[in-house]
Design an enzyme around this catalytic site. Sequence first.
Site, short mmCIF file in Angstrom:
data_model
loop_
_atom_site.label_atom_id
_atom_site.label_comp_id
_atom_site.label_asym_id
_atom_site.label_seq_id
_atom_site.Cartn_x
_atom_site.Cartn_y
_atom_site.Cartn_z
N LYS A 38 20.22 -5.92 19.99
CA LYS A 38 21.82 -5.93 20.39
C LYS A 38 21.84 -6.93 21.25
O LYS A 38 23.04 -7.61 21.32
CB LYS A 38 21.79 -4.46 21.14
CG LYS A 38 23.05 -4.24 21.74
CD LYS A 38 23.13 -2.62 21.85
CE LYS A 38 22.67 -1.79 22.58
NZ LYS A 38 22.75 -0.50 22.45
N GLY B 263 28.41 4.47 19.31
CA GLY B 263 28.99 5.55 19.18
C GLY B 263 28.45 6.83 18.52
O GLY B 263 27.30 6.46 17.93
N HIS C 245 17.01 6.29 23.67
CA HIS C 245 17.86 7.20 23.14
C HIS C 245 17.50 8.21 22.30
O HIS C 245 16.14 8.17 21.73
CB HIS C 245 18.67 5.91 22.36
CG HIS C 245 19.94 6.50 21.60
ND1 HIS C 245 19.84 6.94 20.18
CD2 HIS C 245 21.14 6.61 21.96
CE1 HIS C 245 21.07 7.42 19.89
NE2 HIS C 245 21.85 7.14 20.65
N HIS D 7 35.50 -0.08 26.37
CA HIS D 7 34.56 0.43 25.41
C HIS D 7 35.43 0.31 24.10
O HIS D 7 36.26 0.59 23.88
CB HIS D 7 34.16 1.70 25.66
CG HIS D 7 33.82 1.89 27.28
ND1 HIS D 7 32.61 3.05 27.41
CD2 HIS D 7 33.77 1.33 28.37
CE1 HIS D 7 32.40 2.87 28.87
NE2 HIS D 7 33.16 2.01 29.36
N GLU E 123 33.42 3.77 36.00
CA GLU E 123 33.87 4.11 34.54
C GLU E 123 34.90 5.06 34.64
O GLU E 123 34.68 6.36 35.47
CB GLU E 123 32.88 4.59 33.87
CG GLU E 123 33.15 4.72 32.36
CD GLU E 123 32.14 5.57 31.73
OE1 GLU E 123 31.29 4.92 31.20
OE2 GLU E 123 32.13 7.01 31.62
N TYR F 49 36.03 4.83 25.35
CA TYR F 49 36.68 4.82 23.72
C TYR F 49 36.41 6.02 23.17
O TYR F 49 35.24 6.56 23.14
CB TYR F 49 36.17 3.71 23.37
CG TYR F 49 36.88 3.49 21.91
CD1 TYR F 49 38.15 2.76 21.76
CD2 TYR F 49 36.09 4.03 20.79
CE1 TYR F 49 38.83 2.55 20.53
CE2 TYR F 49 36.65 3.75 19.24
CZ TYR F 49 38.31 3.09 19.21
OH TYR F 49 38.63 2.92 18.25
P1 FAD Z 1 22.99 1.43 19.35
O1 FAD Z 1 22.47 0.49 20.25
O2 FAD Z 1 23.32 1.17 17.86
O3 FAD Z 1 21.41 2.47 18.94
C1 FAD Z 1 21.62 3.81 18.23
C2 FAD Z 1 20.34 4.09 17.72
O4 FAD Z 1 19.81 3.65 16.62
C3 FAD Z 1 19.07 3.83 19.09
O5 FAD Z 1 18.16 5.11 18.63
C4 FAD Z 1 18.55 2.56 18.67
O6 FAD Z 1 17.10 2.46 19.06
C5 FAD Z 1 18.62 2.65 17.05
N1 FAD Z 1 19.01 1.30 16.71
C6 FAD Z 1 19.76 0.31 17.21
N2 FAD Z 1 19.72 -0.81 16.46
C7 FAD Z 1 18.73 -0.83 15.60
C8 FAD Z 1 18.13 -1.53 14.59
N3 FAD Z 1 18.66 -2.94 14.51
N4 FAD Z 1 17.17 -0.85 13.69
C9 FAD Z 1 16.91 0.41 13.89
N5 FAD Z 1 17.25 1.19 14.92
C10 FAD Z 1 18.22 0.68 15.79
N6 FAD Z 1 30.21 6.66 23.14
C11 FAD Z 1 31.62 6.72 23.00
O7 FAD Z 1 31.94 7.48 21.81
N7 FAD Z 1 32.72 6.21 23.53
C12 FAD Z 1 32.42 5.54 24.97
O8 FAD Z 1 33.16 5.00 25.44
C13 FAD Z 1 30.63 5.42 25.26
N8 FAD Z 1 30.57 4.83 26.38
C14 FAD Z 1 29.22 4.55 26.78
C15 FAD Z 1 28.85 3.89 27.87
C16 FAD Z 1 27.50 3.85 28.30
C17 FAD Z 1 27.22 3.01 29.46
C18 FAD Z 1 26.53 4.55 27.34
C19 FAD Z 1 25.19 4.29 27.76
C20 FAD Z 1 26.82 5.35 26.53
C21 FAD Z 1 28.12 5.17 26.05
N9 FAD Z 1 28.52 5.91 24.92
C22 FAD Z 1 30.01 6.09 24.39
C23 FAD Z 1 27.54 6.87 24.01
C24 FAD Z 1 26.75 6.19 22.83
O9 FAD Z 1 28.01 5.73 21.86
C25 FAD Z 1 25.87 6.97 22.33
O10 FAD Z 1 24.73 6.86 23.14
C26 FAD Z 1 25.47 6.46 20.87
O11 FAD Z 1 24.80 7.55 20.04
C27 FAD Z 1 24.55 5.03 20.80
O12 FAD Z 1 25.49 4.01 21.12
P2 FAD Z 1 24.79 2.52 21.10
O13 FAD Z 1 25.65 1.58 21.17
O14 FAD Z 1 23.60 2.53 22.40
O15 FAD Z 1 23.93 2.39 19.74
#
Ligand code: FAD
Length: 298
Positions: free
Chosen positions: A170, A108, A154, A77, A16, A49
Amino acid sequence: MKISELLKEKATISFEVFPPKNKEGDISSIYYTIEELAKLNPDFISVTYGAGGSSKGKTVEIASAIKNQYQIESVAHLSCITSAKEDILTECRALKEHNVDNILSLRGDYPAGEEEKYRDMNLEFHYASELNEFIRENFGDSFCLSGACYPEVHQEADCFRDDLEALKKKVDAGAEYLITQIFFDNSYYYRLVKEARKIGITVPILAGIMPVTNAKSLLRTAKLCGCSIPFQLSTMIETYYNYPEAMKEIGINYAAHQIIDLITNGVDGIHIYTMNKPEIAQRIFANIPTVLKELNHD
Ligand code: FAD
């Protein structure tokens, strides 16, 4: 090429990088980083991103350069929490124009200090799963989508089970493989994989490894990511806090040790958070060249 196709053939090794941050928006230093990482023959390089700030808009440019200039598969991303649907369409179209086939689809976070502003707004996306659905609706299967997962849960989830159920949604919405948040204790990764398989998450889960080479940044990053520091590592940090060279050696060797254990236990892939420091990844590779060959790499 879609990363999901690659993962059908072998466990991958990937890196990354992030768009360099500076006031001028100058990203030229990333080319040195990519050239050096390219020498390690990765299966792909992903580009983070940032929804705001000087690096906004640079992800497409860098992901395109990795793919088209350096002929290495790239993953862009893409986060959605502060975006309108129209912004996502624009971003995805730009990726398509540049032949970038892979998106790490993320929710994000709200920009620091602006949480209240966004909480009151009528958001168009709430979770990464909605972003997956939206991309699938508009672009069919033309992108390979992936998602983030959290071995130590998370930070906003109430418990491991809830987070796992959300992860399943997801994946059901289109994530074809997952990349983990950083962890320093491999048992959290093994628990996540074991429990994910039990509820029918069958996609590859790549282990995200961060070689931390600076004590201060290690403590900050671990806190930010909600990742615990095992007693053994914390003792090393306390002992060598003021010895930067020793901390570098510890970070490189600790990461190498984690990777050896993961490969021994049949990991689906290793994704190294390089922090744009290719020499650190190079030193890890130099430490364990034969073990890494187990992942079909020289
Ligand atoms: P989600 O999968 O949407 O989850 C977020 C929260 O909501 C979790 O607590 C989950 O349990 C809950 N949740 C999800 N779906 C539901 C549902 N349907 N109903 C109820 N609860 C739900 N951030 C950036 O800004 N830019 C980047 O480039 C970036 N790259 C990353 C790369 C990796 C490998 C990782 C692990 C993280 C990265 N992040 C990045 C950080 C990420 O954006 C944050 O951790 C953010 O808080 C959660 O994103 P997510 O896509 O996992 O969210």
